[in-house]
Motif scaffolding. Structure first.
Motif, PDB file in Angstrom:
ATOM      1  N   THR A  91       0.837  -1.202   0.000  1.00  0.00           N
ATOM      2  CA  THR A  91       0.000   0.000   0.000  1.00  0.00           C
ATOM      3  C   THR A  91       0.869   1.248   0.000  1.00  0.00           C
ATOM      4  N   ALA A 121      -8.654   3.511  -5.394  1.00  0.00           N
ATOM      5  CA  ALA A 121      -8.706   2.168  -5.978  1.00  0.00           C
ATOM      6  C   ALA A 121      -7.507   1.327  -5.526  1.00  0.00           C
ATOM      7  N   PHE A 122      -6.317   1.913  -5.542  1.00  0.00           N
ATOM      8  CA  PHE A 122      -5.132   1.196  -5.064  1.00  0.00           C
ATOM      9  C   PHE A 122      -5.281   0.843  -3.586  1.00  0.00           C
ATOM     10  N   THR A 124      -8.074   0.455  -1.672  1.00  0.00           N
ATOM     11  CA  THR A 124      -9.074  -0.587  -1.389  1.00  0.00           C
ATOM     12  C   THR A 124      -8.617  -1.945  -1.918  1.00  0.00           C
ATOM     13  N   ALA A 125      -7.909  -1.949  -3.051  1.00  0.00           N
ATOM     14  CA  ALA A 125      -7.431  -3.221  -3.601  1.00  0.00           C
ATOM     15  C   ALA A 125      -6.361  -3.832  -2.713  1.00  0.00           C
ATOM     16  N   MET A 126      -5.354  -3.009  -2.329  1.00  0.00           N
ATOM     17  CA  MET A 126      -4.235  -3.516  -1.531  1.00  0.00           C
ATOM     18  C   MET A 126      -4.595  -3.643  -0.049  1.00  0.00           C
ATOM     19  N   VAL A 129      -9.266  -5.627  -0.234  1.00  0.00           N
ATOM     20  CA  VAL A 129      -9.600  -6.799  -1.055  1.00  0.00           C
ATOM     21  C   VAL A 129      -8.554  -7.900  -0.914  1.00  0.00           C
ATOM     22  N   TYR A 130      -7.283  -7.524  -1.018  1.00  0.00           N
ATOM     23  CA  TYR A 130      -6.212  -8.527  -0.952  1.00  0.00           C
ATOM     24  C   TYR A 130      -6.230  -9.310   0.364  1.00  0.00           C
TER      25      TYR A 130
END
Length: 223
Positions: A91, A121-122, A124-126, A129-130
């Motif tokens: 992150t 977006a980066f 929430t993804a890292m 979600v991950y």
């Protein structure tokens, strides 16, 4: 000296040409040496704040599945390293490279909202979600290996494993939705502050440069 980008035919004769990496190091030297921390706090601390949020989310999700599968101390370090430490590191690195670098080197090159949405977006993804995807897999693996919970075979009864996953995940779905919203909002706010404060620093450097030029300008003599 303030940095500026320009085409070769637009540069003054006394311009000093440097690479993007040198320009980035110069910008960070200015930011770290800035005397008023309140004017550059987001540029200094935003990656760390986002990293802590990702680590906290990973710890929360990992602890939830470990508790449900009665893992206790089994595989604690082996699960916390990829689910807590790795998202925190990635992150921070993704924000520094994909968000802060363009902000510092190419200010106002794209719409501020686009940068903020990309940053969210980066994050929430890292940061959400991950770890949410990895945590149940790690917990199921350790539960099977350490015999802490009777799990159906994923090869013979995959639907039962899926139903068990849904059973364990359902209680934290509202919390995960709230975490995603909070992290996205905080990330967009911090990114907006980074853009604003970087622009303010750039204007201040231009102002200082202009003042120095006026001080060293030869006085006009009329005759």
């Amino acid at each position: 000296m303030a940095l500026s980008r320009g085409k070769p035919d637009q540069l003054p004769k006394d311009a000093v040409l440097i690479t993007e990496d040198q320009a980035l190091r110069y910008q960070w030297k200015i930011i770290t040496a800035w005397d008023k921390i309140g004017e550059v706090w987001s540029l200094r601390y935003a990656p760390g704040i986002l990293s802590v949020m990702a680590a906290a989310t990973g710890a929360y999700v990992n602890n939830h599945y470990r508790t449900r599968l009665r893992l206790g101390s089994h595989g604690r370090f082996s699960s916390y390293l990829p689910i807590v430490a790795v998202p925190a590191i990635f992150t921070m690195l993704s924000h520094k490279f994909f968000i802060q670098r363009p902000i510092l080197l190419k200010p106002l090159s794209e719409c501020p909202v686009c940068t903020q949405v990309r940053s969210a977006a980066f994050q929430t993804a890292m940061g959400v979600v991950y770890p949410t995807i990895l945590a149940p897999f790690a917990a199921f693996m350790f539960a099977t290996r350490c015999f802490t919970y009777r799990l159906p075979s994923i090869t013979e009864n995959p639907m039962e494993v899926l139903m068990l996953y849904r059973k364990f995940t359902r209680p934290i779905v509202p919390a995960l939705g709230t975490i995603i919203a909070v992290q996205a909002f905080v990330t967009m706010y911090l990114t907006g502050q980074e853009e604003k404060q970087n622009f303010s620093v750039m204007l201040r450097m231009k102002e200082i440069e202009h003042q120095l030029e006026e001080q060293h300008m030869p006085q006009r003599i009329d005759f």
